[in-house]
Design a protein around this motif. Sequence first.
Motif, PDB file in Angstrom:
ATOM      1  N   THR A 116      38.437  28.019  49.604  1.00  0.00           N
ATOM      2  CA  THR A 116      38.127  27.071  50.688  1.00  0.00           C
ATOM      3  C   THR A 116      36.620  26.915  50.875  1.00  0.00           C
ATOM      4  O   THR A 116      36.177  26.002  51.569  1.00  0.00           O
ATOM      5  N   VAL A 117      35.847  27.830  50.274  1.00  0.00           N
ATOM      6  CA  VAL A 117      34.396  27.813  50.434  1.00  0.00           C
ATOM      7  C   VAL A 117      33.701  27.249  49.206  1.00  0.00           C
ATOM      8  O   VAL A 117      32.664  26.593  49.310  1.00  0.00           O
ATOM      9  N   GLY A 118      34.271  27.490  48.023  1.00  0.00           N
ATOM     10  CA  GLY A 118      33.621  27.033  46.799  1.00  0.00           C
ATOM     11  C   GLY A 118      34.552  27.068  45.611  1.00  0.00           C
ATOM     12  O   GLY A 118      35.765  27.267  45.744  1.00  0.00           O
ATOM     13  N   SER A 119      33.972  26.873  44.431  1.00  0.00           N
ATOM     14  CA  SER A 119      34.712  26.915  43.179  1.00  0.00           C
ATOM     15  C   SER A 119      34.879  28.370  42.743  1.00  0.00           C
ATOM     16  O   SER A 119      33.895  29.096  42.597  1.00  0.00           O
ATOM     17  N   VAL A 120      36.133  28.795  42.543  1.00  0.00           N
ATOM     18  CA  VAL A 120      36.442  30.199  42.292  1.00  0.00           C
ATOM     19  C   VAL A 120      36.936  30.400  40.866  1.00  0.00           C
ATOM     20  O   VAL A 120      37.795  29.655  40.380  1.00  0.00           O
ATOM     21  N   THR A 121      36.402  31.418  40.216  1.00  0.00           N
ATOM     22  CA  THR A 121      36.895  31.881  38.916  1.00  0.00           C
ATOM     23  C   THR A 121      37.158  33.368  39.017  1.00  0.00           C
ATOM     24  O   THR A 121      36.359  34.116  39.597  1.00  0.00           O
ATOM     25  N   ILE A 122      38.281  33.816  38.460  1.00  0.00           N
ATOM     26  CA  ILE A 122      38.630  35.229  38.440  1.00  0.00           C
ATOM     27  C   ILE A 122      38.394  35.779  37.028  1.00  0.00           C
ATOM     28  O   ILE A 122      38.861  35.205  36.048  1.00  0.00           O
ATOM     29  N   VAL A 123      37.658  36.871  36.945  1.00  0.00           N
ATOM     30  CA  VAL A 123      37.523  37.630  35.701  1.00  0.00           C
ATOM     31  C   VAL A 123      37.731  39.094  36.085  1.00  0.00           C
ATOM     32  O   VAL A 123      36.879  39.694  36.748  1.00  0.00           O
ATOM     33  N   ALA A 124      38.869  39.652  35.714  1.00  0.00           N
ATOM     34  CA  ALA A 124      39.252  40.979  36.187  1.00  0.00           C
ATOM     35  C   ALA A 124      39.860  41.791  35.052  1.00  0.00           C
ATOM     36  O   ALA A 124      40.352  41.235  34.063  1.00  0.00           O
ATOM     37  N   PRO A 125      39.859  43.120  35.191  1.00  0.00           N
ATOM     38  CA  PRO A 125      40.460  43.964  34.153  1.00  0.00           C
ATOM     39  C   PRO A 125      41.935  43.652  33.939  1.00  0.00           C
ATOM     40  O   PRO A 125      42.644  43.258  34.877  1.00  0.00           O
ATOM     41  N   ASP A 126      42.399  43.822  32.722  1.00  0.00           N
ATOM     42  CA  ASP A 126      43.790  43.516  32.407  1.00  0.00           C
ATOM     43  C   ASP A 126      44.753  44.598  32.870  1.00  0.00           C
ATOM     44  O   ASP A 126      45.965  44.463  32.722  1.00  0.00           O
ATOM     45  N   ARG A 127      44.215  45.683  33.457  1.00  0.00           N
ATOM     46  CA  ARG A 127      45.038  46.774  33.966  1.00  0.00           C
ATOM     47  C   ARG A 127      44.265  47.511  35.057  1.00  0.00           C
ATOM     48  O   ARG A 127      43.075  47.269  35.248  1.00  0.00           O
ATOM     49  N   GLU A 128      44.958  48.394  35.747  1.00  0.00           N
ATOM     50  CA  GLU A 128      44.353  49.150  36.843  1.00  0.00           C
ATOM     51  C   GLU A 128      43.253  50.068  36.305  1.00  0.00           C
ATOM     52  O   GLU A 128      43.436  50.766  35.309  1.00  0.00           O
ATOM     53  N   GLN A 129      42.085  50.040  36.982  1.00  0.00           N
ATOM     54  CA  GLN A 129      40.918  50.799  36.530  1.00  0.00           C
ATOM     55  C   GLN A 129      40.210  51.461  37.716  1.00  0.00           C
ATOM     56  O   GLN A 129      38.973  51.461  37.801  1.00  0.00           O
ATOM     57  N   SER A 130      40.976  52.033  38.629  1.00  0.00           N
ATOM     58  CA  SER A 130      40.382  52.650  39.816  1.00  0.00           C
ATOM     59  C   SER A 130      39.546  53.873  39.462  1.00  0.00           C
ATOM     60  O   SER A 130      39.790  54.546  38.450  1.00  0.00           O
ATOM     61  N   ALA A 131      38.567  54.170  40.343  1.00  0.00           N
ATOM     62  CA  ALA A 131      37.725  55.365  40.254  1.00  0.00           C
ATOM     63  C   ALA A 131      36.948  55.440  38.944  1.00  0.00           C
ATOM     64  O   ALA A 131      36.635  56.524  38.456  1.00  0.00           O
ATOM     65  N   THR A 132      36.605  54.282  38.387  1.00  0.00           N
ATOM     66  CA  THR A 132      35.788  54.263  37.172  1.00  0.00           C
ATOM     67  C   THR A 132      34.306  54.081  37.485  1.00  0.00           C
ATOM     68  O   THR A 132      33.476  54.096  36.576  1.00  0.00           O
ATOM     69  N   GLY A 133      33.981  53.897  38.750  1.00  0.00           N
ATOM     70  CA  GLY A 133      32.590  53.867  39.187  1.00  0.00           C
ATOM     71  C   GLY A 133      31.758  52.818  38.486  1.00  0.00           C
ATOM     72  O   GLY A 133      32.174  51.676  38.315  1.00  0.00           O
ATOM     73  N   THR A 134      30.582  53.229  38.054  1.00  0.00           N
ATOM     74  CA  THR A 134      29.642  52.311  37.412  1.00  0.00           C
ATOM     75  C   THR A 134      29.748  52.322  35.888  1.00  0.00           C
ATOM     76  O   THR A 134      28.878  51.782  35.201  1.00  0.00           O
ATOM     77  N   SER A 135      30.827  52.919  35.363  1.00  0.00           N
ATOM     78  CA  SER A 135      30.982  53.024  33.906  1.00  0.00           C
ATOM     79  C   SER A 135      31.039  51.652  33.238  1.00  0.00           C
ATOM     80  O   SER A 135      31.577  50.694  33.797  1.00  0.00           O
ATOM     81  N   LEU A 136      30.502  51.594  32.013  1.00  0.00           N
ATOM     82  CA  LEU A 136      30.564  50.397  31.182  1.00  0.00           C
ATOM     83  C   LEU A 136      31.044  50.795  29.791  1.00  0.00           C
ATOM     84  O   LEU A 136      30.938  51.946  29.378  1.00  0.00           O
ATOM     85  N   THR A 137      31.574  49.812  29.063  1.00  0.00           N
ATOM     86  CA  THR A 137      32.057  50.047  27.701  1.00  0.00           C
ATOM     87  C   THR A 137      30.975  49.638  26.715  1.00  0.00           C
ATOM     88  O   THR A 137      30.664  48.453  26.592  1.00  0.00           O
ATOM     89  N   LEU A 138      30.419  50.593  26.004  1.00  0.00           N
ATOM     90  CA  LEU A 138      29.302  50.328  25.103  1.00  0.00           C
ATOM     91  C   LEU A 138      29.595  50.672  23.648  1.00  0.00           C
ATOM     92  O   LEU A 138      28.794  50.364  22.769  1.00  0.00           O
TER      93      LEU A 138
END
Length: 260
Positions: free
Chosen positions: A25-47
């Motif tokens: 309702t405020v703007g143009s929205v795009t969702i980009v989210a993990p394909d599965r649950e990834q709780s408690a992963t903090g600031t980790s990245l895949t390198l």
Amino acid sequence: MKILISNDDGIHSAGLWVLANHLRTVGSVTIVAPDREQSATGTSLTLRHPLRVSKVASQLEGVECWATEGLPGDAVILGLEHVLEKPVDLVVSGINNGPNVGDDVLISGTVGAVLQAYLRNVPAIAVSTFNIESTNHETPARLAAIIAKDIADGKLSGDIFLNINTPDIPLDNIKGIRLCHLAHKTHIDTVKEGHDGRREFYWLVRRKLDLEAADGTDIKAIERDCISVTELHVDLFRTAPISNLETLCQEWFKKLESPK
């Protein structure tokens, strides 16, 4: 206004879609989210290995949706650097089921996701409810849309990194919005032992805090049936807030209370 939404509960999380419904309702929205649950992963990245991104069917008209391999931070980086054309005006992560308060923001995938936006000079908001089994997503979603509108209208600085937690109670029972600092406490400090017949194992367990939180903290605000708004930074425990944030918290609560 161009808004990117992500989370750590995965692309099929109910809270993600309620959030998207209000933010569109405020703007143009795009969702980009993990394909599965990834709780408690903090600031980790895949390198150390490649990631795949797949477009998936959206539950909302006009909202494009992408599922990513990897972690919440990966999803936001892929969204900002690959899926969406720049500039993006706001990144919101949530709505997470379960608290992201106190020291636990350091391991939160919800917070870790939008950290990647903040590091790229994009306004960043993490939104959570305090109950891990909550279905009460309307209030935090409406609040996120109110804040997004203020950013679009220039009422709130673009250099923001906000962590929002709502008590899992009806809106009529919420007593206000409080600008807080992080409590110096963690919910994940209990270890349970077990045995599988061959060797011992251990579980790190989230538990309810049994110590009283200090006044002015995010945990104390929730204990008092208030919504907590905490301004985060790369220096997470800096206490000087954005100058008008206290006033805006009061305005946001009035808008939440008003009829839709």
